[in-house]
Every structure is written in C-alpha cells, then in structure tokens.
Design an enzyme around this catalytic site. Structure first.
Site, PDB file in Angstrom:
ATOM      1  N   GLU A   1     -15.274  -7.378  -2.861  1.00 41.09           N
ATOM      2  CA  GLU A   1     -16.173  -6.308  -3.242  1.00 41.09           C
ATOM      3  C   GLU A   1     -16.557  -6.534  -4.701  1.00 41.09           C
ATOM      4  O   GLU A   1     -15.667  -6.681  -5.549  1.00 41.09           O
ATOM      5  CB  GLU A   1     -15.476  -4.943  -3.079  1.00 41.09           C
ATOM      6  CG  GLU A   1     -16.416  -3.813  -3.401  1.00 41.09           C
ATOM      7  CD  GLU A   1     -15.791  -2.422  -3.239  1.00 41.09           C
ATOM      8  OE1 GLU A   1     -14.642  -2.328  -2.796  1.00 41.09           O
ATOM      9  OE2 GLU A   1     -16.493  -1.458  -3.579  1.00 41.09           O
TER      10      GLU A   1
ATOM     11  N   ARG B   1      -0.192  -9.454   0.807  1.00 40.87           N
ATOM     12  CA  ARG B   1      -0.917  -9.700  -0.434  1.00 40.87           C
ATOM     13  C   ARG B   1       0.029 -10.226  -1.504  1.00 40.87           C
ATOM     14  O   ARG B   1       1.242 -10.047  -1.429  1.00 40.87           O
ATOM     15  CB  ARG B   1      -1.601  -8.435  -0.926  1.00 40.87           C
ATOM     16  CG  ARG B   1      -0.658  -7.295  -1.286  1.00 40.87           C
ATOM     17  CD  ARG B   1      -1.377  -6.159  -2.020  1.00 40.87           C
ATOM     18  NE  ARG B   1      -2.658  -5.801  -1.446  1.00 40.87           N
ATOM     19  CZ  ARG B   1      -3.818  -5.831  -2.121  1.00 40.87           C
ATOM     20  NH1 ARG B   1      -3.859  -6.198  -3.384  1.00 40.87           N
ATOM     21  NH2 ARG B   1      -4.935  -5.466  -1.534  1.00 40.87           N
TER      22      ARG B   1
ATOM     23  N   LYS C   1      -8.051  -3.961  -9.263  1.00 37.22           N
ATOM     24  CA  LYS C   1      -9.234  -4.064 -10.122  1.00 37.22           C
ATOM     25  C   LYS C   1      -9.449  -2.786 -10.913  1.00 37.22           C
ATOM     26  O   LYS C   1      -9.928  -2.827 -12.044  1.00 37.22           O
ATOM     27  CB  LYS C   1     -10.463  -4.384  -9.266  1.00 37.22           C
ATOM     28  CG  LYS C   1     -10.505  -5.853  -8.840  1.00 37.22           C
ATOM     29  CD  LYS C   1     -11.745  -6.174  -8.045  1.00 37.22           C
ATOM     30  CE  LYS C   1     -11.554  -5.826  -6.592  1.00 37.22           C
ATOM     31  NZ  LYS C   1     -12.637  -6.319  -5.728  1.00 37.22           N
TER      32      LYS C   1
HETATM   33  P1  ATP Z   1      -7.851  -4.699  -5.488  1.00 39.43           P
HETATM   34  O1  ATP Z   1      -7.000  -3.786  -4.665  1.00 39.43           O
HETATM   35  O2  ATP Z   1      -7.118  -5.591  -6.398  1.00 39.43           O
HETATM   36  O3  ATP Z   1      -8.961  -4.004  -6.170  1.00 39.43           O
HETATM   37  P2  ATP Z   1      -9.281  -5.405  -3.175  1.00 39.43           P
HETATM   38  O4  ATP Z   1      -8.449  -5.663  -1.986  1.00 39.43           O
HETATM   39  O5  ATP Z   1     -10.011  -4.120  -3.254  1.00 39.43           O
HETATM   40  O6  ATP Z   1      -8.449  -5.701  -4.457  1.00 39.43           O
HETATM   41  P3  ATP Z   1     -11.467  -7.061  -2.472  1.00 39.43           P
HETATM   42  O7  ATP Z   1     -12.540  -7.501  -3.369  1.00 39.43           O
HETATM   43  O8  ATP Z   1     -11.780  -6.058  -1.439  1.00 39.43           O
HETATM   44  O9  ATP Z   1     -10.299  -6.560  -3.402  1.00 39.43           O
HETATM   45  O10 ATP Z   1     -10.733  -8.316  -1.836  1.00 39.43           O
HETATM   46  C1  ATP Z   1     -11.363  -9.450  -1.333  1.00 39.43           C
HETATM   47  C2  ATP Z   1     -10.400 -10.187  -0.471  1.00 39.43           C
HETATM   48  O11 ATP Z   1      -9.277 -10.594  -1.228  1.00 39.43           O
HETATM   49  C3  ATP Z   1      -9.886  -9.317   0.661  1.00 39.43           C
HETATM   50  O12 ATP Z   1      -9.853 -10.083   1.842  1.00 39.43           O
HETATM   51  C4  ATP Z   1      -8.502  -8.936   0.212  1.00 39.43           C
HETATM   52  O13 ATP Z   1      -7.664  -8.741   1.323  1.00 39.43           O
HETATM   53  C5  ATP Z   1      -8.084 -10.153  -0.619  1.00 39.43           C
HETATM   54  N1  ATP Z   1      -7.131  -9.751  -1.639  1.00 39.43           N
HETATM   55  C6  ATP Z   1      -7.272  -8.786  -2.563  1.00 39.43           C
HETATM   56  N2  ATP Z   1      -6.170  -8.660  -3.319  1.00 39.43           N
HETATM   57  C7  ATP Z   1      -5.291  -9.576  -2.853  1.00 39.43           C
HETATM   58  C8  ATP Z   1      -3.952  -9.940  -3.206  1.00 39.43           C
HETATM   59  N3  ATP Z   1      -3.298  -9.333  -4.196  1.00 39.43           N
HETATM   60  N4  ATP Z   1      -3.365 -10.943  -2.518  1.00 39.43           N
HETATM   61  C9  ATP Z   1      -4.025 -11.574  -1.532  1.00 39.43           C
HETATM   62  N5  ATP Z   1      -5.281 -11.280  -1.143  1.00 39.43           N
HETATM   63  C10 ATP Z   1      -5.903 -10.288  -1.795  1.00 39.43           C
HETATM   64 MG    MG Z   2     -11.309  -3.598  -1.516  1.00 40.31          MG
END
Ligand code: ATP
Ligand code: MG
Length: 602
Positions: free
Chosen positions: A43, A307, A317
């Site tokens: 995102e 994760r 983020k």
């Molecule tokens: P955050 O919670 O850090 O804001 P998010 O999951 O909202 O992260 P996205 O941009 O939606 O971030 O994530 C893009 C991809 O990266 C998704 O498939 C998510 O599952 C993966 N991802 C995000 N954070 C992690 C992590 N800590 N470890 C592994 N994969 C991750």
């Molecule tokens: Mg997300």
C-alpha cells in the site's frame, strides 16, 4: 579512469525450501497453472521496510525459482493516506533489492495502460503475459489496484444481481456493534432483505456521489452468525469524497481491501497470493467472493506466512511515519530506520538483505528475530566486499622524534585481503601521525596491548613505535605523544619479525583528509519498543554520534557504490548526499557485536 568495482564474491545461499515453496513445487509438478504468478502488493502509504524485503524476497524468489513472474502492484484502495512520493520510493526500493537477481521476473505494465477486458479462454485477462523486466525501451509502471476500479465496480453490481450483496444504511458505529464478537453472534441489518433493484439503484447513486461519507455501504450477504467475524456481512464498498493519488476525483466510493485484493489477483492472473498470517482469517472471504462471482478457473489462492518482527525496532509504517513527522529521524531514509532506503543509505547491500531474508526462512509461527541475525548477514557480506582503509576517529597527535622531518614514505597495502582482484593502494607515512585516542592509555589496566608510556606498539603496515613522552596542555589534557620508531621494523627490515602484541591504525598528519563520520546505533534501547505503552519512550538518546575523522588520502576517491572497512573500527559507506570534497561516511555496522559484549559484562 574507470570506477573500481567491488565484485560480489559473497556466495548466494542455496534456494530455500519451505512450506509455501513445497506447495508451489507440487502445483508445478501437476501442471496446475500455465505459469506461476505471484505479486508484491504494497500500500503506497509509507516507505518499504525490512519486513517488506522478506515478502519481496519470497514472492520474487518463487517467481525466479519456478520460472514465473511477480507483479509489482500498488494496493491503493484507501485514498486518504496514500501518495505518489510513496509509489516512487517503492519502485526504487524494489528495483534496488531485486536488480541482478530477479529483475527479469518483475511484472509491470506499459505506462498509462488501463485494463482492457480481453476475453480469452472465457475469462478476463489483463496484460497477460505482463511486460517482464524493464528493457525493451517502453516506459513501464507498476500495476495499480485502482486501475481495476471499473471492473471491481461491475463485480459488485454482479454480486447484488445475484442477491449476494446489499446496500446497508446502518451508520459505521451500528455496523460495528451489529457485527458482534467471536463469542457472540452478530445481528442482521434491517436493510439486509432490501430488494435487488433497490440496492442496485442505491449503489449507482452512491457511485454518482449523491450521499455523504458514511451514509451507506455495500455489504456482502453471508452469515451474521458465522464464527469468523470477517464473514458477518463484511463491508465491500464505502463512500469517501476524497481525491485519489492515481484516479483523481473520479470516484467517491472505494472498495475495501478484502473486495479489491482477491479481484485484483484474479484480474492479473495471479496463482499464489502470499500474505502475512493476520490475513488467514480473511481467506474464507477471499474465496467466497471469487466463488460467488462464479468466475472462470483457475482462481488465485491465498497462502499465509509469519511476518518479520525485528528486535530493537518498530516496523509499522504508521509508527515509522511518526518518527519522520516528529523529526526523531531526518527522514524515511535516515540510516537508523529499518526502511529499505535507510538500510541502503547506511551501506547495507541488496545481497546482504536477500541473504538475511533467506536465512530467516518462511514459517507459520510469529516470533521476534534477533538483530544478530541481520547483523551477521551484513558483516559477512561486507567482510568479503569492503576495501580496507585507515581512518582515525578521535585523533591524537604522535610525533616520531627520530624520523626525518622532510621525509615521506609510501607503504603498500592491499585493498581487500579477502579479494586479491581488488588490488592495492599506497599509504603515505611521515614524522607526524594521528592515532586514535582510544589506542593510548596513560595508566592502562593489565593486558592492555595498545600504546602506553614507555610501551611499544606496531603501526599497521609500518613501524614499531615506543612512547617516550606524553605532552599535556595547561589543563592536563593529553595533546601529543612523542615517540621513537624502530626504523628497521618495517616489512623486510632487520627487526620486522619482532613480536609485539598490539597493532594499531594511524594516518599521516600531513596527508590526512578530514571526513564527517556518522556513527549510528540502535534507535531503541529495548528489544520490543512497541510491546507496551508509547514506543517513543524507548528511544536511544545516543543513536547518532557525529565526529570529524582523519582519513588516509585514498578515501578522497571514495565512491557511494563501494564499501569500506576502517580497519579495527567498523564498516562504512559514503553518504550519497556528500558534497564534493566534503565526504560524509555512515557507519554501516561495527566489526563485532559490541552490544553482546556489554551484555556479558553486565
Ligand atoms: P505495516 O503494517 O508495516 O504498515 P502493511 O502490512 O500494512 O505493513 P503493506 O504495504 O500492506 O504493508 O504490505 C505489502 C506486503 O508486504 C503485504 O503482502 C504484507 O503482507 C507484506 N508485509 C508487510 N509487513 C511485513 C513484515 N513485517 N514481514 C513480512 N511481510 C510483510
Ligand atoms: Mg496494509
């Protein structure tokens, strides 16, 4: 002169095996799909962090190992927090991480291309095959979930027509409270049995912008008593009179993540939709939507893994944005940040990050990864790659009283003992030198092998010296050491073999160049800063120390793409923002784990 290159002798670890790769391998063996197709769907509401690197390495790694493609898709269904700055940074970070490794697996699309409904084999295919890689001259851009808003809208209409979705007039608060809880069934909305024609009409008017934010939603009609609360008539669309960074003012309704994601996967022909464990409970909904639309097969499937959580940092983020906004750090790419851009600026290489991602493996169990695992991957990579240089962080003047005033020698030293191809450089030597203040003690403890009054030490690549006199200023501060050199003790000399316990680094005072050196340390003092309370209460006040170092003149030619080991100190990288003639070096990592030693002491 051509730029010297540091080749990458670090051997790549073997392709890992894990439960997701086992599933993919079985599908390849049975020929279930014409091609393996994964995606990385960030995102664009922040910069990518090292957790995303794990996901990138998994999705692109699978595409690479099984001859498939991995689409880069902006998962941009929430207009409020997203921005093109983030889109650009994501593109740069993904490219940096996979270039030369899985760059030829990157699924992108021609710039500005919009979805075309190509009927092929009875299903809508979108740019299949996608444009792979970045060659071919055509300008490419990532896929955007928002490019599918027209299609997704039509799918919503189809669900209403099938009696599987309805427009609901409950307020957001009531929608929430009607949902119930895992141990308590939900309550049906009074609008649940509204007629199909009425829902279709209201949904069209929602799209036309007739109603204010929050007035109505489109909901799936599933089961308000389902044990899985995500199946209790989840919201599929909400009203948001907000401009979107990619679609502008076109839309006033936006699909929810769950509705947009499975359909984006379907439209792009994704076979394996890999996400983190918290989406496991969403999987039934993912399947329900695709099944309810009776879409032609094959359908994409979702798989979940744990994760990455890394000790001594925060990863969300939202929290990283807080650090940026509160100016705790200088920006998303501050070298103390766990972002990909921060790690890059700090001097971590893509190989080190990929090796780290492979070393930690893919499992179904959430846990906290020790920082030592990351640091090990970084040190191993830099040890093989870095060019050795002499630099003095806290200069203490040394004068060799028996060395001629007007004499300069040039001493030979290899650039990298781990890599003969890296060649050598010459280090100037003269009567006046700097050593690190840490390498001298007036009244040292036992087993101190560096310099002391009356003691001897070897200057690396040069002579053995003896400290004859300690010169102090009026305040008692040591300002100079007067020493004599054993002029036969250089390599090849009569006393070269003399056993001396300590060897220290130095630079010639007449030839040294000044450089700003930024010593970075952990941003937080505790392993789990966000375990309880405000994570910002655990900030490390000493996470940055700035010094002016004296460096051997070869560092005048330092290049941001190269890596350096300041001998006996740490690994450093030239900050890309260094002004010409004003080098700034970022400490990537110390040579050894100093925190582990402190723990032992304590
Ligand atoms: P955050 O919670 O850090 O804001 P998010 O999951 O909202 O992260 P996205 O941009 O939606 O971030 O994530 C893009 C991809 O990266 C998704 O498939 C998510 O599952 C993966 N991802 C995000 N954070 C992690 C992590 N800590 N470890 C592994 N994969 C991750
Ligand atoms: Mg997300």
């Amino acid at each position: 002169m051509t730029t010297p290159s540091q080749h990458t002798p670090t051997p790549a670890p073997p392709a890992p095996s894990d439960f997701i790769r086992d599933i993919v391998a079985a599908h390849v063996a049975e020929g279930r799909y014409p091609r393996i197709h994964t995606r990385f769907p960030p995102e664009p509401n922040g910069y990518l962090h090292i957790g995303h690197a794990k996901s990138i390495c998994l999705n692109f790694g699978i595409a690479r190992e099984f001859g498939g493609v991995c689409n880069l898709r902006m998962d941009d269904t929430n207009p409020a927090k997203e921005d093109v700055e983030y889109v650009d940074s994501i593109m740069a970070d993904v490219n940096w991480l996979i270039d030369g490794w899985a760059g030829d697996r990157l699924g992108m699309k021609p710039l500005g291309a919009t979805p075309q409904a190509i009927e092929s084999n009875g299903r809508k295919d979108y740019f299949l095959p996608p444009v792979v890689g970045q060659g071919g001259g055509a300008k490419l851009e990532p896929f955007y979930a928002s490019d599918y808003f027209d299609e997704i809208y039509e799918y919503a209409v189809a669900l209403i027509e099938k009696g599987r979705a309805y427009v609901c007039d409950l307020s957001p608060q009531d929608t929430d409270s009607y949902r119930g809880a895992p141990d308590r069934p939900g309550k049906e909305s009074p609008w649940r049995e509204r007629g199909i024609a009425e829902s279709l009409d209201l949904f069209r008017r929602m799209k036309a912008g007739e109603f204010p934010d929050g007035a109505r939603t489109l909901r799936a009609k599933i089961d308000m008593t389902a044990p899985n609360v995500w199946m209790r008539d989840p919201v599929l669309y909400r009203i948001r009179h907000t401009e979107h960074h990619h679609t502008g003012a076109k839309w006033t309704i936006y699909p929810m993540y769950d509705f947009a994601h499975c359909l984006s996967d379907y439209l792009e022909g994704i076979t394996h939709s890999i996400c983190t464990l918290e989406f496991e409970v969403h999987r039934p909904l993912y399947d329900w939507i695709l099944e309810s639309l009776a879409l032609p097969r094959p359908l994409p499937h979702q798989y979940e893994f744990a994760r990455l959580s890394l000790a001594f940092t925060v990863m969300s983020k939202r929290k990283l944005l807080q650090l940026v906004n509160d100016k705790v750090v200088t920006g998303w790419d501050d070298p103390r940040m766990p972002t990909i851009s921060g790690l890059r600026r700090r001097g971590v290489t893509p190989e080190a990050l990929r090796h780290f991602a492979y070393n930690i493996g893919i499992t179904k169990y959430n846990g906290i990864t020790d920082l030592a695992v990351l640091e090990h991957a970084i040190r191993e990579d830099l040890n093989r790659r870095a060019w050795r240089r002499l630099a003095v962080l806290r200069p203490l003047k040394v004068v060799l009283t028996n060395y001629p005033e007007d004499k300069t020698e040039e001493l030979d030293a290899v650039n990298n003992p781990e890599d003969p191809a890296a060649g050598s450089r010459r280090i100037p030597f003269g009567r006046a030198l700097y050593i690190d203040a840490d390498d001298f003690m007036e009244t040292p403890p036992p087993k101190y092998f560096r310099l002391r009054p009356g003691g001897e030490v070897r200057l690396k690549y040069a002579y053995i010296i003896k400290c004859d006199e300690v010169v102090k200023d009026a305040a008692g501060k040591i300002i100079e050491l007067r020493c004599t050199a054993d002029l036969d003790s250089k390599a090849g000399g009569a006393t070269a073999g003399r056993k001396i316990k300590g060897a220290i680094h130095w630079v010639s005072a007449a030839h040294a160049i000044d450089a700003e050196v930024r010593l970075y340390d952990r941003l937080f003092t505790v392993a789990e800063p966000d375990a309880a309370g405000d994570f910002k209460e655990h900030l490390n006040p000493d996470s940055l120390e700035v010094l002016t170092a004296k460096c051997e003149p070869a560092l005048r030619e330092a290049k941001p793409e190269l890596r350096y080991q300041f001998e006996r100190l740490a690994y450093f990288a030239l900050d890309p923002a260094s002004a010409p003639g004003k080098p700034v070096f970022n400490r990537t990592i110390t040579l050894r784990d100093t925190w582990a030693r402190e723990k032992q002491k304590g």
